[in-house]
Write an enzyme that holds these catalytic residues in place. Structure first.
Site, PDB file in Angstrom:
ATOM      1  N   ASP A 190       0.854  -1.191   0.000  1.00 57.34           N
ATOM      2  CA  ASP A 190       0.000   0.000   0.000  1.00 57.34           C
ATOM      3  C   ASP A 190       0.886   1.236   0.000  1.00 57.34           C
ATOM      4  O   ASP A 190       1.993   1.220   0.544  1.00 57.34           O
ATOM      5  CB  ASP A 190      -0.980  -0.004   1.177  1.00 57.34           C
ATOM      6  CG  ASP A 190      -0.314   0.064   2.540  1.00 57.34           C
ATOM      7  OD1 ASP A 190       0.028   1.176   2.991  1.00 57.34           O
ATOM      8  OD2 ASP A 190      -0.143  -0.999   3.170  1.00 57.34           O
ATOM      9  N   ASP A 228      -9.721   3.096   6.785  1.00 61.12           N
ATOM     10  CA  ASP A 228      -8.539   3.016   7.634  1.00 61.12           C
ATOM     11  C   ASP A 228      -8.860   3.759   8.919  1.00 61.12           C
ATOM     12  O   ASP A 228      -8.885   4.988   8.957  1.00 61.12           O
ATOM     13  CB  ASP A 228      -7.355   3.658   6.898  1.00 61.12           C
ATOM     14  CG  ASP A 228      -6.102   3.763   7.758  1.00 61.12           C
ATOM     15  OD1 ASP A 228      -6.112   3.292   8.910  1.00 61.12           O
ATOM     16  OD2 ASP A 228      -5.109   4.326   7.264  1.00 61.12           O
ATOM     17  N   GLU A 278      -7.791   4.057  12.900  1.00 58.41           N
ATOM     18  CA  GLU A 278      -6.712   3.676  13.810  1.00 58.41           C
ATOM     19  C   GLU A 278      -6.390   4.822  14.749  1.00 58.41           C
ATOM     20  O   GLU A 278      -7.179   5.756  14.911  1.00 58.41           O
ATOM     21  CB  GLU A 278      -5.485   3.273  12.991  1.00 58.41           C
ATOM     22  CG  GLU A 278      -5.051   4.348  11.983  1.00 58.41           C
ATOM     23  CD  GLU A 278      -3.795   3.965  11.218  1.00 58.41           C
ATOM     24  OE1 GLU A 278      -2.726   3.901  11.856  1.00 58.41           O
ATOM     25  OE2 GLU A 278      -3.891   3.736   9.996  1.00 58.41           O
TER      26      GLU A 278
END
Length: 294
Positions: free
Chosen positions: A91, A180, A182
């Site tokens: 990625d 995503d 986090e």
């Protein structure tokens, strides 16, 4: 490691681009990195997958010109990718700039995820060339959105993501988009100031909107620690959304998975040289995932 180079104007051979980018001006939201994020090299409004993985990204300048990131890049502190069995990929984000995708296919990296957006104020300026370059090289490709739950709603961020690169195409090579979610690189709390209940509601808002706009269930990228701390280890999404587990231990595995998921779909196992990931199944199953399967 996301220490790479940024080139000048980018021209993509063959003219293959990612999903159409919106032209509307993005909304602004304050995103100054906190002390931990600043030390990890996070820029204002531009965090990346696994930013808190312990790999320092400061101290290596980005060269000018069209120097490219390759599978054996000399501009990083390590010279080769971490070996891993199975179906593997990488990625990238704006930190990589211009990427020599063919060099990665030559070392059997078969898929790539590219950062498209963050919050409702950031768009990766390299997205079109990175995403399109991966596709042109023959890789499966998808986009990811770095969530900022302390900013706009999940619905608004999912819409922004889809309008700026996160849309899905039924072409057999486009992987579903990724949420995503986090550690908070901007505020003083890892959970963006939200309670567990409100965090689950925010995630739900994003995922429901993304599916409504694309027909696909988004992949969730997270760590077991963050998921447990900030959602109470909710199992709400285990049967609908694929898990992308982040645990940088290539020799010992992905560890105990969060949220009641019985298996990971993707596992980010290393950030040495570049973020590296493993798909849980065969190349044939990866194609199924890219064609509206799980």
């Amino acid at each position: 490691m996301r220490l790479a180079t940024i080139g000048g104007a980018l021209v993509l051979a063959g003219g293959l681009l990612g999903p159409t980018l919106a032209t509307a001006s993005p909304l602004s939201d304050p995103q100054e990195p906190n002390t931990t994020a600043a030390k990890a090299g996070v820029e204002r409004g531009n965090a990346t997958m696994g930013w808190r993985d312990g790999v320092q990204r400061t101290g290596v300048p980005r060269a000018a010109g069209d120097t490219r990131v390759t599978a054996a890049s000399k501009v990083t502190r390590a010279g080769k990718l971490v070996p891993m069995t199975g179906v593997v990929g990488i990625d990238v984000s704006s930190y990589q700039g211009v990427v020599d995708w063919v060099s990665f296919t030559k070392v059997k990296r078969s898929f790539a995820y590219v950062k498209a957006t963050e919050g409702t104020s950031y768009r990766n300026p390299f997205y079109a060339s990175q995403y399109g370059g991966a596709k042109t090289a023959g890789m499966f490709a998808g986009a990811y959105h770095f969530a900022n739950p302390s900013g706009k709603s999940g619905k608004k961020q999912a819409t922004y993501f889809v309008q700026n690169g996160g849309a899905w195409r039924n072409d057999g090579k486009t992987l579903p988009g990724v949420l995503d979610i986090e550690y908070n690189p901007y505020g003083g709390t890892m959970c963006y100031g939200l309670s567990k209940k409100k965090m689950v509601a925010w995630i739900t808002d994003f995922l429901v909107t993304y599916k409504k706009l694309t027909t696909r269930d988004a992949v969730i990228y997270t760590t077991a620690d963050w998921w447990s701390t900030c959602t109470g280890n909710t199992t709400k999404f285990r049967s609908t959304n694929p898990l992308w587990a982040a645990r940088w231990t290539p020799k010992t595995g992905a560890g105990k998975l969060p949220g009641g998921w019985s298996y990971y779909t993707f596992w980010q196992y290393s950030a040495t040289v570049i973020d590296q990931n493993r798909f849980s199944n065969t190349a044939a199953r990866l194609k199924v995932l890219a064609t509206n399967g799980k």
